[in-house]
Design an enzyme around this catalytic site. Structure first.
Site, PDB file in Angstrom:
ATOM      1  N   HIS A  13       0.856  -1.190   0.000  1.00 38.18           N
ATOM      2  CA  HIS A  13       0.000   0.000   0.000  1.00 38.18           C
ATOM      3  C   HIS A  13       0.892   1.240   0.000  1.00 38.18           C
ATOM      4  O   HIS A  13       1.175   1.803   1.059  1.00 38.18           O
ATOM      5  CB  HIS A  13      -0.924   0.003   1.219  1.00 38.18           C
ATOM      6  CG  HIS A  13      -1.701  -1.269   1.369  1.00 38.18           C
ATOM      7  ND1 HIS A  13      -1.429  -2.194   2.358  1.00 38.18           N
ATOM      8  CD2 HIS A  13      -2.710  -1.785   0.631  1.00 38.18           C
ATOM      9  CE1 HIS A  13      -2.251  -3.213   2.235  1.00 38.18           C
ATOM     10  NE2 HIS A  13      -3.037  -3.000   1.195  1.00 38.18           N
ATOM     11  N   ALA A  30       8.027 -12.848 -20.389  1.00 42.26           N
ATOM     12  CA  ALA A  30       8.292 -11.422 -20.570  1.00 42.26           C
ATOM     13  C   ALA A  30       7.003 -10.622 -20.431  1.00 42.26           C
ATOM     14  O   ALA A  30       5.956 -10.992 -20.968  1.00 42.26           O
ATOM     15  CB  ALA A  30       8.918 -11.181 -21.939  1.00 42.26           C
ATOM     16  N   ARG A  49      -0.657 -16.215 -15.291  1.00 40.79           N
ATOM     17  CA  ARG A  49      -1.307 -17.507 -15.053  1.00 40.79           C
ATOM     18  C   ARG A  49      -0.408 -18.614 -15.589  1.00 40.79           C
ATOM     19  O   ARG A  49       0.352 -18.414 -16.540  1.00 40.79           O
ATOM     20  CB  ARG A  49      -2.671 -17.562 -15.734  1.00 40.79           C
ATOM     21  CG  ARG A  49      -3.635 -16.481 -15.247  1.00 40.79           C
ATOM     22  CD  ARG A  49      -5.017 -16.653 -15.855  1.00 40.79           C
ATOM     23  NE  ARG A  49      -5.901 -15.553 -15.489  1.00 40.79           N
ATOM     24  CZ  ARG A  49      -6.533 -15.441 -14.329  1.00 40.79           C
ATOM     25  NH1 ARG A  49      -6.370 -16.381 -13.410  1.00 40.79           N
ATOM     26  NH2 ARG A  49      -7.323 -14.412 -14.074  1.00 40.79           N
ATOM     27  N   LYS A  95       2.062 -23.656 -18.729  1.00 39.86           N
ATOM     28  CA  LYS A  95       2.633 -24.989 -18.912  1.00 39.86           C
ATOM     29  C   LYS A  95       3.684 -25.212 -17.836  1.00 39.86           C
ATOM     30  O   LYS A  95       3.846 -24.397 -16.927  1.00 39.86           O
ATOM     31  CB  LYS A  95       3.232 -25.171 -20.305  1.00 39.86           C
ATOM     32  CG  LYS A  95       4.310 -24.169 -20.691  1.00 39.86           C
ATOM     33  CD  LYS A  95       4.841 -24.424 -22.102  1.00 39.86           C
ATOM     34  CE  LYS A  95       3.781 -24.213 -23.157  1.00 39.86           C
ATOM     35  NZ  LYS A  95       4.308 -24.433 -24.533  1.00 39.86           N
TER      36      LYS A  95
END
Length: 236
Positions: free
Chosen positions: A138, A179, A199, A202
């Site tokens: 924060h 990247a 995310r 693989k």
């Protein structure tokens, strides 16, 4: 020490008191080593740099750093105070290492990267150019100093160019961050992540180098280097 090779220091470099510079080191033009942090007298905090360092022009290393053998900096690198840095570490041109960072052996940090205080980079981790690690959950909070926590890169973790890592995330052993990814949560060991937010796409065992047709991390995975008899590979 008898037979030791003295350090070579450019005339324009500034070396403060209480700096131990290892034998055979080379210090380039306009380098500053032992710069005192605010409120610290010159020479009050010791600075130790191991043998064989190559510290290129305009690099600034603050007092209180302990750096192992074989260190290399690019041009204009900045290392703030109170860091612990292992052997054979390189910090690229115009990269910034803030204070109280723990960097293990054989870490490579490419150019224009930013590593904030309270980050941990374990053995053999790799940081690509333009990578930004962050440590303030924060920003501008009046209690920000109580909760600063940088990312942790486990051994062999690799961060692709221009990726951003949010405070406190842990990148698992041998994981690969693509990247430009924005990493908002922990990454599992060996995972390949990409995107914003990052995310899993693989695992490193699924990667194939287009130039060789082999897995680029086969040594880590214990995969044989010659896959000519692998029918699955041959059909790709």
């Amino acid at each position: 020490m008898s037979g030791a090779t003295p350090a070579t220091i450019a005339p324009s470099a500034r070396i403060y008191p209480n700096v131990q510079l290892g034998e055979g080191s080379v210090v380039g033009d306009f380098v500053i080593i032992g710069e005192p942090a605010r409120g610290v007298a010159p020479g009050e905090a010791a600075t130790v740099i191991g043998a064989g360092a190559v510290i290129r022009s305009h690099t600034v290393i603050y007092a209180g750093n302990v750096i192992g053998a074989g260190f290399q900096s690019g041009h204009g690198a900045l290392l703030r105070e109170s860091n612990t840095i292992g052997d054979n570490v390189s910090v690229g041109s115009h990269s910034i290492i803030e204070h109280h960072v723990d960097i293990a052996d054989r870490v490579r940090i490419h150019s224009q990267a930013f590593v904030p205080e309270y980050s941990t980079l374990k053995r053999g981790s790799w940081v690509g150019p333009g990578v930004r690690l962050t440590n303030a959950p924060h920003p501008l909070c009046p209690d920000v100093q109580r909760c600063l926590v940088g990312p942790t890169l486990e051994a062999g973790a690799k961060i692709g160019a221009n990726a951003s890592l949010l405070p406190g995330v842990r990148i698992g052993e041998n994981a690969l961050v693509g990247a430009g990814a924005v990493v908002t949560r922990d990454v599992e060991p060996g995972a390949v992540v990409a995107g914003n937010p990052a995310r899993t796409v693989k695992h490193i065992r699924d990667l194939v180098c287009p130039a060789t047709g082999l897995n680029p991390y086969r040594a880590i995975l214990g995969v044989p280097g010659d896959d000519s008899d692998d029918d699955d590979h041959a059909g790709r």
